[in-house]
Design a protein around this motif. Structure first.
Motif, PDB file in Angstrom:
ATOM      1  N   UNK A  85     -13.708 -40.410 -48.447  1.00 26.76           N
ATOM      2  CA  UNK A  85     -12.633 -41.108 -47.771  1.00 26.76           C
ATOM      3  C   UNK A  85     -12.394 -42.477 -48.371  1.00 26.76           C
ATOM      4  N   UNK A  86     -11.154 -42.864 -48.485  1.00 23.52           N
ATOM      5  CA  UNK A  86     -10.787 -44.135 -49.112  1.00 23.52           C
ATOM      6  C   UNK A  86     -11.347 -45.345 -48.388  1.00 23.52           C
ATOM      7  N   UNK A  87     -11.691 -45.202 -47.114  1.00 20.77           N
ATOM      8  CA  UNK A  87     -12.119 -46.339 -46.297  1.00 20.77           C
ATOM      9  C   UNK A  87     -13.279 -47.117 -46.905  1.00 20.77           C
ATOM     10  N   UNK A  88     -14.171 -46.422 -47.594  1.00 19.24           N
ATOM     11  CA  UNK A  88     -15.399 -47.071 -48.063  1.00 19.24           C
ATOM     12  C   UNK A  88     -15.297 -47.583 -49.491  1.00 19.24           C
ATOM     13  N   UNK A  89     -14.181 -47.365 -50.146  1.00 20.50           N
ATOM     14  CA  UNK A  89     -14.011 -47.833 -51.501  1.00 20.50           C
ATOM     15  C   UNK A  89     -14.514 -46.837 -52.537  1.00 20.50           C
ATOM     16  N   UNK A  90     -14.135 -47.031 -53.805  1.00 19.89           N
ATOM     17  CA  UNK A  90     -14.451 -46.074 -54.863  1.00 19.89           C
ATOM     18  C   UNK A  90     -15.935 -45.904 -55.159  1.00 19.89           C
ATOM     19  N   UNK A  91     -16.763 -46.892 -54.849  1.00 21.97           N
ATOM     20  CA  UNK A  91     -18.192 -46.721 -55.140  1.00 21.97           C
ATOM     21  C   UNK A  91     -18.812 -45.654 -54.250  1.00 21.97           C
ATOM     22  N   UNK A  92     -18.122 -45.296 -53.154  1.00 23.34           N
ATOM     23  CA  UNK A  92     -18.595 -44.232 -52.275  1.00 23.34           C
ATOM     24  C   UNK A  92     -17.785 -42.960 -52.476  1.00 23.34           C
ATOM     25  N   UNK A  93     -16.448 -43.061 -52.369  1.00 27.42           N
ATOM     26  CA  UNK A  93     -15.672 -41.819 -52.400  1.00 27.42           C
ATOM     27  C   UNK A  93     -15.634 -41.161 -53.782  1.00 27.42           C
ATOM     28  N   UNK A  94     -15.683 -41.951 -54.861  1.00 28.90           N
ATOM     29  CA  UNK A  94     -15.616 -41.338 -56.188  1.00 28.90           C
ATOM     30  C   UNK A  94     -16.844 -40.475 -56.504  1.00 28.90           C
ATOM     31  N   UNK A  95     -18.080 -40.993 -56.364  1.00 30.39           N
ATOM     32  CA  UNK A  95     -19.222 -40.113 -56.640  1.00 30.39           C
ATOM     33  C   UNK A  95     -19.363 -38.982 -55.631  1.00 30.39           C
ATOM     34  N   UNK A  96     -18.945 -39.234 -54.386  1.00 31.25           N
ATOM     35  CA  UNK A  96     -19.020 -38.182 -53.381  1.00 31.25           C
ATOM     36  C   UNK A  96     -18.128 -37.009 -53.764  1.00 31.25           C
ATOM     37  N   UNK A  97     -16.879 -37.297 -54.082  1.00 30.05           N
ATOM     38  CA  UNK A  97     -15.947 -36.225 -54.426  1.00 30.05           C
ATOM     39  C   UNK A  97     -16.305 -35.599 -55.771  1.00 30.05           C
ATOM     40  N   UNK A  98     -16.669 -36.420 -56.731  1.00 30.91           N
ATOM     41  CA  UNK A  98     -16.982 -35.906 -58.070  1.00 30.91           C
ATOM     42  C   UNK A  98     -18.203 -34.995 -58.074  1.00 30.91           C
ATOM     43  N   UNK A  99     -19.240 -35.367 -57.312  1.00 26.52           N
ATOM     44  CA  UNK A  99     -20.502 -34.638 -57.366  1.00 26.52           C
ATOM     45  C   UNK A  99     -20.716 -33.654 -56.216  1.00 26.52           C
ATOM     46  N   UNK A 100     -20.029 -33.874 -55.089  1.00 30.45           N
ATOM     47  CA  UNK A 100     -20.346 -33.074 -53.909  1.00 30.45           C
ATOM     48  C   UNK A 100     -19.168 -32.264 -53.367  1.00 30.45           C
ATOM     49  N   UNK A 101     -18.021 -32.383 -53.988  1.00 32.80           N
ATOM     50  CA  UNK A 101     -16.851 -31.604 -53.582  1.00 32.80           C
ATOM     51  C   UNK A 101     -16.477 -30.688 -54.735  1.00 32.80           C
ATOM     52  N   UNK A 102     -16.273 -29.423 -54.445  1.00 33.77           N
ATOM     53  CA  UNK A 102     -15.980 -28.438 -55.480  1.00 33.77           C
ATOM     54  C   UNK A 102     -14.678 -27.706 -55.152  1.00 33.77           C
ATOM     55  N   UNK A 103     -14.258 -26.854 -56.054  1.00 31.94           N
ATOM     56  CA  UNK A 103     -13.054 -26.070 -55.834  1.00 31.94           C
ATOM     57  C   UNK A 103     -11.882 -26.575 -56.649  1.00 31.94           C
ATOM     58  N   UNK A 104     -10.842 -25.766 -56.793  1.00 31.71           N
ATOM     59  CA  UNK A 104      -9.696 -26.125 -57.640  1.00 31.71           C
ATOM     60  C   UNK A 104      -8.936 -27.351 -57.164  1.00 31.71           C
ATOM     61  N   UNK A 105      -9.043 -27.703 -55.877  1.00 30.83           N
ATOM     62  CA  UNK A 105      -8.289 -28.848 -55.361  1.00 30.83           C
ATOM     63  C   UNK A 105      -9.089 -30.142 -55.354  1.00 30.83           C
ATOM     64  N   UNK A 106     -10.326 -30.115 -55.882  1.00 29.90           N
ATOM     65  CA  UNK A 106     -11.150 -31.326 -55.896  1.00 29.90           C
ATOM     66  C   UNK A 106     -10.529 -32.456 -56.727  1.00 29.90           C
ATOM     67  N   UNK A 107     -10.005 -32.183 -57.940  1.00 31.10           N
ATOM     68  CA  UNK A 107      -9.377 -33.269 -58.703  1.00 31.10           C
ATOM     69  C   UNK A 107      -8.189 -33.893 -57.973  1.00 31.10           C
ATOM     70  N   UNK A 108      -7.421 -33.064 -57.267  1.00 33.79           N
ATOM     71  CA  UNK A 108      -6.277 -33.581 -56.518  1.00 33.79           C
ATOM     72  C   UNK A 108      -6.749 -34.465 -55.372  1.00 33.79           C
ATOM     73  N   UNK A 109      -7.820 -34.059 -54.698  1.00 35.93           N
ATOM     74  CA  UNK A 109      -8.371 -34.877 -53.615  1.00 35.93           C
ATOM     75  C   UNK A 109      -8.829 -36.229 -54.132  1.00 35.93           C
ATOM     76  N   UNK A 110      -9.487 -36.244 -55.267  1.00 36.39           N
ATOM     77  CA  UNK A 110      -9.951 -37.501 -55.846  1.00 36.39           C
ATOM     78  C   UNK A 110      -8.775 -38.409 -56.195  1.00 36.39           C
ATOM     79  N   UNK A 111      -7.758 -37.848 -56.837  1.00 39.36           N
ATOM     80  CA  UNK A 111      -6.592 -38.648 -57.226  1.00 39.36           C
ATOM     81  C   UNK A 111      -5.855 -39.178 -56.003  1.00 39.36           C
TER      82      UNK A 111
END
Length: 256
Positions: free
Chosen positions: A127-153
């Motif tokens: 979630x954007x609330x915590x800033x990129x130091x939290x949401x970027x590694x969370x989504x990159x390492x712990x979220x999978x599936x074809x829509x993961x890159x879209x979620x990160x962007x």
């Protein structure tokens, strides 16, 4: 909606994200940070449509084995509840998370309780609330599936839009959301699916609630959250009037 009783935010509080209160999300599509988003919030998800509905993935992940349990038992005994920037989250010595360094959370047991804890911790942190130091590694390492890159962007775009004059990388502030309960859609040692209910403050001291469907898959020795349809939590969320019919967290997510 019911009259707000215990979910409140400071009347004079001002954060870079306050002006976005009406469009927030978590849950999470819902509500963290003071607005309504997929968990109900200001976490970072777009607000659910006025007409409750949950968009289902066109091709949901297949269950990888036949050991599917519709509603596996989960015990809250031994769980502790700790504040995470305004959201009270559950922790278990047996089921995880076993690693919480850098505000992140990983290391969940291959059990129903482990899957539930992973769904909560990963979804909240993606979630954007915590800033990129939290949401970027969370989504990159712990979220999978074809829509993961879209979620990160999309999360990065929302963060940039909300941070205003805050330095790039700063958190947007505390959240004002309570996780109230959940309901299983299915569980096996390889896949899991559940609906998570969150609540937060809306206009005129009213409580707003949202339910967000979270799907998980066991991969590389840990539970991974499957990115929501279209890379947005609103694609997996709907507004609801109450948490009736869901398994309630102890004291509505506040712990025992």
């Amino acid at each position: 909606m019911t009259r707000l009783s215990r979910i409140t935010r400071p009347r004079k509080a001002h954060t870079a994200g306050s002006s976005a209160r009406r469009t927030g999300g978590l849950l999470l599509t819902a509500i963290v940070g003071g607005g309504l988003v997929g968990l109900a919030t200001h976490l970072t998800l777009p607000a659910p449509d006025p007409t409750p509905h949950i968009t289902r993935a066109s091709t949901p992940p297949p269950l990888l084995d036949q050991l599917v349990v519709a509603a596996p038992p989960v015990s809250f005994a031994g769980m502790t509840w700790r504040d995470y920037h305004g959201v009270t989250l559950p922790y278990s010595a047996a089921d995880g998370p076993h690693s919480t360094g850098g505000d992140l959370a990983s290391g969940f047991a291959r059990t129903p309780s482990g899957a539930l804890l992973a769904a909560v911790h990963v979804a909240v942190r993606a979630n954007a609330q915590w800033g990129p130091r939290v949401f970027e590694p969370t989504i990159t390492k712990q979220v999978i599936g074809p829509d993961a890159p879209t979620l990160l962007a999309a999360t990065r775009q929302l963060y940039d839009k909300r941070r205003g004059k805050l330095r790039d990388g700063a958190a947007l502030g505390r959240a004002y959301v309570v996780l109230e309960g959940f309901r299983w859609q299915g569980y096996s040692p390889d896949t899991a699916s559940l609906d998570l209910v969150s609540a937060g403050p809306g206009d005129s001291d009213m409580t707003v609630r949202a339910v967000t469907r979270i799907q998980l898959q066991w991969q590389n020795d840990d539970w991974r959250v499957i990115a929501p349809p279209g890379g947005t939590w609103s694609g997996a969320a709907a507004s609801i009037p109450s948490a009736d019919g869901y398994i309630r967290f102890p004291k509505g997510g506040g712990g025992s």
